[in-house]
Design an enzyme around this catalytic site. Sequence first.
Site, PDB file in Angstrom:
ATOM      1  N   VAL A 557      -6.042  18.082  -7.913  1.00  0.00           N
ATOM      2  CA  VAL A 557      -6.165  16.639  -7.722  1.00  0.00           C
ATOM      3  C   VAL A 557      -6.255  16.286  -6.237  1.00  0.00           C
ATOM      4  O   VAL A 557      -6.203  15.118  -5.878  1.00  0.00           O
ATOM      5  CB  VAL A 557      -5.002  15.844  -8.368  1.00  0.00           C
ATOM      6  N   PRO A 559      -7.875  15.125  -2.911  1.00  0.00           N
ATOM      7  CA  PRO A 559      -6.900  14.830  -1.856  1.00  0.00           C
ATOM      8  C   PRO A 559      -5.993  13.650  -2.183  1.00  0.00           C
ATOM      9  O   PRO A 559      -5.507  12.986  -1.268  1.00  0.00           O
ATOM     10  CB  PRO A 559      -7.808  14.463  -0.697  1.00  0.00           C
ATOM     11  N   ASP A 560      -5.781  13.325  -3.457  1.00  0.00           N
ATOM     12  CA  ASP A 560      -5.073  12.084  -3.807  1.00  0.00           C
ATOM     13  C   ASP A 560      -3.717  11.964  -3.119  1.00  0.00           C
ATOM     14  O   ASP A 560      -3.382  10.907  -2.562  1.00  0.00           O
ATOM     15  CB  ASP A 560      -4.882  12.004  -5.319  1.00  0.00           C
ATOM     16  N   HIS A 561      -2.914  13.012  -3.187  1.00  0.00           N
ATOM     17  CA  HIS A 561      -1.573  12.943  -2.595  1.00  0.00           C
ATOM     18  C   HIS A 561      -1.644  12.846  -1.078  1.00  0.00           C
ATOM     19  O   HIS A 561      -0.831  12.151  -0.450  1.00  0.00           O
ATOM     20  CB  HIS A 561      -0.754  14.161  -3.024  1.00  0.00           C
ATOM     21  N   ALA A 564      -2.723   9.302  -0.147  1.00  0.00           N
ATOM     22  CA  ALA A 564      -1.596   8.373  -0.262  1.00  0.00           C
ATOM     23  C   ALA A 564      -0.770   8.375   1.018  1.00  0.00           C
ATOM     24  O   ALA A 564      -0.338   7.318   1.497  1.00  0.00           O
ATOM     25  CB  ALA A 564      -0.729   8.750  -1.460  1.00  0.00           C
TER      26      ALA A 564
END
Length: 798
Positions: A557, A559-561, A564
């Site tokens: 997943v 670069p979602d983290h 954020a």
Amino acid sequence: MPDPTALLAGMRVIDLAEENGEMCGRYLADLGAEVIRVEPPGGSTSRLREPRYEGIGLAFAARNAGKRGLTLDLERPEGQARLRDLLATAELLLESHRPGRLAELGLDLAGLLEEFPHLVVLSITDFGQTGPRREWVATDWVHLAMGAVLARSGRPGEPPLMPPGALGVESAVIQAAWAGLAAYWNRLHTGRGDHIDLSIHEGVLQVVDPAFGTGGTAGAGSRWYDLPEGRPDVAHYYPVFPSSDGHVRMAVLAPRQWRGLRAWLGEPEEFQDRKYDLVHERFGAADRLYPLIGKLFASGRSQDLVDEGQRRGVPLAPVLDPAQVLRAEHYAERGAIGDVEIAPGLTARLPTGFVEIDGVRSGVRAPAPALGEADDALPAKPPVAASANTSGKRLPLAGVRVLDLGVIVQGAEAGRMFADLGAEVIKVENRAFPDQGRVAAGTQMNASFAWGNHSKLSLGLNLREAEGVALFKRFVAESDVVLSNFKPGTMESLGLGYDVLREINPRLVMGSSSAVGSSGVWKTWMGYGPLVRAAAGLTSLWRTSRTATIHSDAATVYPDHLAARVTAVAVLAGLIAARRTGRGCHVESSQAEVILTAFSDRFLEESLLPGSFGPEGNLGRRGAPWGVYPCAGEDQWCVVTVRDDEDWQHLCATLNLPPDPGLATQRQRFERRDAVERLVGDWTRTRSPIEVAELLQSAGVPAGPMVRPADLARDPHLAARRFWTTLPQPGLTAPLPTEARPFRSSGIPDLPPRPAPFHGEHTRRLCVDILGMSQAAIDALVAAGILEEVDPWARVGR
């Protein structure tokens, strides 16, 4: 006119961090801090490291842009005295020495904090200042192996595939920037400095693709540690299809997207059953469905297919390589990639910065400094005044109120970053348009949602009605931050754009994140992480070789983290600026541009040395041997990375290899790479991964076992550092293992995670406590469908 992007104006950072921490200081410099890069005589290791162009270390040039340069010999009394003079004027010290090294020089951290009580010291090390592995050394590959990232990368039944670039370290250092800025915000309120113990190992676990963290909707709320061992078979989630001039990736998840694709296929009879509205039914029929799609796409140009897909509501993106990314019209129009002077007389094309502030790119302000360029020209700054405040530990963001409209992974995580440090984070949601992260598993609670939304409150509010919008504006007047990650233009269509909200609350900081940005030729694209990776060049790199047709990034997943945290850091910088100026700002981030900037050094290299940035597979280019090696047992692997000739000598001693003058240098080992890699592989395959790591680490050679998600909860080093805790979550059958804190601090208390809320669980309380509404008024708005309260049946989850 004041620079709107200089949110950290007036903040001085003394940066002693070597390679592992350089991008932390670079991001703070992008946001306006004065970052003074202190190097030893002769220069830092990254300045001297290959690849170089016309004598310039490209990694140094990318990661140190915007900083000032100073040379100090910290082994000499005069160098230490000059450093102390600087620390008296600084707010933050970044350092990445091995644990205990500064004390050996007479600069122990406890003594520095006693001498400079205002100072925030951010120590960035591989495994932290404490624990049984505090002396271990690592490279990015070692961190990805031990962070359970390698174990999930690659094809089922094949060796694991190392992800491209320095993906682990460059993610962890943004967690470091968050930690340093949070401690500085705390110092602004308490007058006291802090010592942050930031472990890159823990940062990788938290940021790259957390095994105990929020996942994508295609996984339907599943937990990594419950899945079978081996690489997951998920290529069908986000398939890649050949086009006439390359490849495109598809992310069809929602029923309306499927119906658009089905119409594009000519309404095939065998897929008319309504059951195919469900994504898992389509995945189960991939062997019949995907050949039809492949035939449709094979004769089309990638861009034409993407345009037609977007028109039909079918999410597609081109799979670009790094050279195509550097030429992409969209990034150039947005100023996300540009021609930048990296040294006097030398201009190159590279990503320019993570975020925009009030519509202006916050990025490279000046080239990386020449060695010692500010030795005699450093601007004077008065000492930072010490404070007499001696109160106890404080949660940095206590008293900050955040209205969180974020959804799925990036949106959930950005809000939770603030909740972890004491902010009141209110998740604003509407049943008619639910957060797919909440409902993906068919219930109102699942592990993935709980990990991303714990410690928040829930306000059920219908923003599609004028009364709901009016109520939201009342909440805005009483809040500090608004976060959203909707498709660009959504907030404006609701009458809640930043221009409207800042009229209500001039101090408001708004953080908006999207897939590819709110401007540019791609701004209307439907955005999912897999499509972002394709358009940012990452998918093309996540292969075993340049000729491989299989792309192995479907399970992550990223670069979602990371996105954020990039957003959260800039929003917190906005709060710092608002405290100083009384004016808020609008922070905008793009997931695609987060990837680009995290890989700045490699895109810079591609610009100057075309063709240099491509898939590397499991053989690293920084040294030889450097790779992923088989170990004793089924699907057991380890990583060994030899950085230099000294590492090679230590490895030879550990393996009892006789001296070979023909392998004494890196160049010689690269010339005989096959033989060198075979030597290491023959030795590792008779030993367990942890045995290999322990033997080599005892000799100072960076090595690590491939760790699986299920192994992390039993890891002795993480246990010694109390990295884990449990989250009791109503709606789930058992408590969830989760990280105990965002980072270790001497001045910030741990805040135990509180359960994630059910939809509308706190609606009534928030309306009373914040808006002073009567129970009768709330009842009327609930009856009218403007406010929403918790559904008692929702408390059944999984």
